[in-house]
Design a protein around this motif. Structure first.
Motif, PDB file in Angstrom:
ATOM      1  N   GLU A  14       0.642  -1.066  -0.330  1.00 44.19           N
ATOM      2  CA  GLU A  14      -0.061  -0.046  -0.223  1.00 44.19           C
ATOM      3  C   GLU A  14       0.645   1.601  -0.329  1.00 44.19           C
ATOM      4  OE1 GLU A  14      -3.479   0.212  -0.127  1.00 44.19           O
ATOM      5  OE2 GLU A  14      -2.876  -2.060  -0.483  1.00 44.19           O
ATOM      6  N   VAL A  15       0.729   2.405  -0.587  1.00 34.36           N
ATOM      7  CA  VAL A  15       1.519   3.468  -0.631  1.00 34.36           C
ATOM      8  C   VAL A  15       1.694   3.825  -0.013  1.00 34.36           C
ATOM      9  CG1 VAL A  15       1.281   6.267  -1.774  1.00 34.36           C
ATOM     10  CG2 VAL A  15       0.810   3.699  -3.215  1.00 34.36           C
ATOM     11  N   ALA A  20       4.145   0.289  -5.525  1.00 31.83           N
ATOM     12  CA  ALA A  20       2.691  -0.264  -4.717  1.00 31.83           C
ATOM     13  C   ALA A  20       1.775   0.859  -5.368  1.00 31.83           C
ATOM     14  CB  ALA A  20       3.054   1.339  -3.450  1.00 31.83           C
ATOM     15  N   ARG A  21       2.909   1.657  -6.198  1.00 30.32           N
ATOM     16  CA  ARG A  21       1.249   2.633  -7.159  1.00 30.32           C
ATOM     17  C   ARG A  21       1.124   1.515  -7.966  1.00 30.32           C
ATOM     18  NH1 ARG A  21       3.363   8.597  -8.705  1.00 30.32           N
ATOM     19  NH2 ARG A  21       3.559   9.488  -6.415  1.00 30.32           N
ATOM     20  N   TYR A  66       0.938  -1.647  -7.534  1.00 36.06           N
ATOM     21  CA  TYR A  66      -0.206  -3.389  -7.025  1.00 36.06           C
ATOM     22  C   TYR A  66      -1.713  -2.403  -6.475  1.00 36.06           C
ATOM     23  CZ  TYR A  66      -2.397  -5.628  -3.367  1.00 36.06           C
ATOM     24  OH  TYR A  66      -3.370  -6.475  -2.392  1.00 36.06           O
ATOM     25  N   GLU A  67      -1.357  -0.814  -6.938  1.00 33.71           N
ATOM     26  CA  GLU A  67      -2.886  -0.138  -6.089  1.00 33.71           C
ATOM     27  C   GLU A  67      -3.421  -0.285  -7.453  1.00 33.71           C
ATOM     28  OE1 GLU A  67      -2.724   3.512  -4.365  1.00 33.71           O
ATOM     29  OE2 GLU A  67      -2.599   2.455  -2.260  1.00 33.71           O
ATOM     30  N   ARG A  68      -3.214   0.015  -8.671  1.00 30.30           N
ATOM     31  CA  ARG A  68      -3.514   0.976  -9.850  1.00 30.30           C
ATOM     32  C   ARG A  68      -3.803  -1.031 -10.180  1.00 30.30           C
ATOM     33  NH1 ARG A  68       1.224   4.355 -12.559  1.00 30.30           N
ATOM     34  NH2 ARG A  68       0.561   6.112 -11.497  1.00 30.30           N
ATOM     35  N   ARG A  77      -5.216  -2.714  -7.902  1.00 34.21           N
ATOM     36  CA  ARG A  77      -6.760  -3.505  -7.382  1.00 34.21           C
ATOM     37  C   ARG A  77      -7.505  -2.217  -8.113  1.00 34.21           C
ATOM     38  NH1 ARG A  77      -5.539  -2.242  -2.128  1.00 34.21           N
ATOM     39  NH2 ARG A  77      -8.044  -3.119  -1.901  1.00 34.21           N
ATOM     40  N   GLU A  78      -7.186  -1.283  -8.569  1.00 38.34           N
ATOM     41  CA  GLU A  78      -8.317  -0.668  -9.105  1.00 38.34           C
ATOM     42  C   GLU A  78      -8.753  -1.407  -9.994  1.00 38.34           C
ATOM     43  OE1 GLU A  78      -6.751   3.387  -9.475  1.00 38.34           O
ATOM     44  OE2 GLU A  78      -6.531   3.855  -7.235  1.00 38.34           O
ATOM     45  N   ASP A 118      -9.378   0.891   4.054  1.00 34.73           N
ATOM     46  CA  ASP A 118      -7.996   1.525   4.631  1.00 34.73           C
ATOM     47  C   ASP A 118      -8.318   2.242   5.443  1.00 34.73           C
ATOM     48  OD1 ASP A 118      -7.095   0.347   2.379  1.00 34.73           O
ATOM     49  OD2 ASP A 118      -7.484   2.106   0.861  1.00 34.73           O
ATOM     50  N   ALA A 174      -3.341  -5.270   3.021  1.00 41.60           N
ATOM     51  CA  ALA A 174      -4.599  -5.079   2.839  1.00 41.60           C
ATOM     52  C   ALA A 174      -4.896  -5.788   1.593  1.00 41.60           C
ATOM     53  CB  ALA A 174      -4.286  -3.739   1.340  1.00 41.60           C
TER      54      ALA A 174
END
Length: 381
Positions: free
Chosen positions: A24-25, A169-170, A172-174, A176-177, A251, A286
């Motif tokens: 996570e960022v 991390a970025r 990974y979050e993208r 996930r989005e 979160d 997460a």
């Protein structure tokens, strides 16, 4: 090799490993800042991620408590030394930041700072953020220590690895989005199909009832009862979809609080009693929390829509370094040998996929007339 250099290498290695453990960022940012402050023995550390409007999208500090941070006020703007690091992408090492001509002061509640070391965090030509330290701890009675060239070199190594960790991390979050967007699209498609079928049946049944009102009132009454039943089923489909589509506040609230809220909603929306009990579970990575939430939602949907249960109990408890989710109902159950045939209908395939995706284990216990228990165990982070 002396003990000093070995200790230094160990400290750097520990800091780099700590950064690589998070996806996570926000967690990565916190770890970078805490690692930098500890590694270089500074009183304060901070990391700012710039936005496109002259401010900071994120700003993480270490060495300042919550009350002090709140008293300082709004996030800083990109000016002075911070702007120099972001826009000129060069290190800044100052004996006293207050004497630099670019210094523009700080809020009244801001701690007093003197010696300063700052570096941009770069990914190629892109500046991802600015990492800086202030007030190197020192045992000298006068004169202070200040940051050295060696400190700058060490922070430079940390900044390079911070760029990798932050970029990962970025990404990974993208990812996930995108996964969430695909999941929502799937749910919307299923919702459209399910509710459309219910509404189509409801419309035909209502038309039949209208045609029978005068010549066969008893049959018309039966058709109207069917209308009511179909309407109730459509409402249940909508409730289930709303719960699944609602953004999970993992979160902000964590798994236990999010599940407690969702079970309370379901308890009010259904005739079955729905309970929740969380037992000493610490925060999980997460991806694990999201997988557990989705499995819980699927199991709850099955229990409330298909099992005829009068009671559904959800528990989350600590087990070793990990956690266990358990969803138990007193419904009609099913024959375990029929699991393969019923698996897709009950969402068991997707539950197993989610569980396997986070290195967990899913077990299903059921028998006709004996209810069903879904248990998901995940390892610790």
């Amino acid at each position: 090799m002396s003990q000093g250099p070995r200790s230094g290498l160990l400290a750097v290695s520990t800091a780099l490993l700590a950064m690589s453990r998070h996806l996570e960022v926000r967690d990565v940012l916190k770890t970078i800042v805490a690692s930098a402050r500890e590694l270089l023995d500074a009183q304060y550390a901070a990391l700012g991620v710039p936005d496109d409007h002259g401010g900071f999208a994120q700003f993480v500090v270490d060495g300042v408590n919550d009350a002090q941070w709140k008293a300082i006020g709004p996030l800083p703007r990109q000016h002075g030394i911070l702007a120099a690091m972001l826009h000129q992408a060069r290190p800044e090492r100052l004996a006293d930041v207050r004497e630099d001509p670019r210094f523009e002061g700080w809020p009244a509640a801001h701690p007093d700072m003197s010696d300063f070391l700052g570096l941009p965090i770069r990914d190629g030509d892109e500046v991802l953020g600015a990492l800086f330290l202030a007030n190197k701890n020192c045992t000298r009675p006068t004169g202070g220590c200040g940051f050295t060239e060696d400190d700058e070199d060490v922070l430079g190594i940390l900044a390079q690895h911070a760029a990798i960790a932050l970029t990962n991390a970025r990404l990974y979050e993208r990812s996930r989005e995108l996964t969430i967007a695909e999941e929502r699209s799937r749910i919307a498609h299923e919702l459209h199909d399910a509710v459309s079928q219910k509404l189509f049946s409801l419309r035909l049944t209502a038309q039949a009832a209208a045609a029978l009102v005068d010549r066969d009132p008893d049959r018309a009454k039966g058709e109207l009862q069917q209308v009511a039943a179909l309407a109730a089923e459509a409402a249940d489909e909508l409730r289930a979809a709303v719960v699944e589509l609602r953004p999970a506040a993992l979160d902000e609230d964590g798994l236990v609080a999010t599940l407690r809220t969702q079970t309370q909603v379901l308890d009010r929306a259904h005739s079955a009693r729905v309970t929740f009990d969380g037992r000493g579970v610490r925060a999980l990575p997460a991806a694990q929390e999201e997988a557990m939430l989705r499995v819980a939602q699927e199991a709850l949907h099955n229990a409330l829509r298909h099992s005829g249960a009068a009671r559904v109990d959800v528990t989350v408890e600590k087990r070793g370094p990990g956690a266990v989710l358990r969803v138990t109902d007193d419904g009609r159950g099913f024959e375990p040998s029929a699991t393969r045939r019923a698996g897709r209908h009950l969402g068991l395939v997707s539950m197993r996929d989610r569980t396997n995706g986070v290195g967990g284990e899913l077990t299903v216990a059921s028998a006709p007339g004996k209810g069903t228990t879904i248990e998901m165990e995940v390892p610790g982070g």
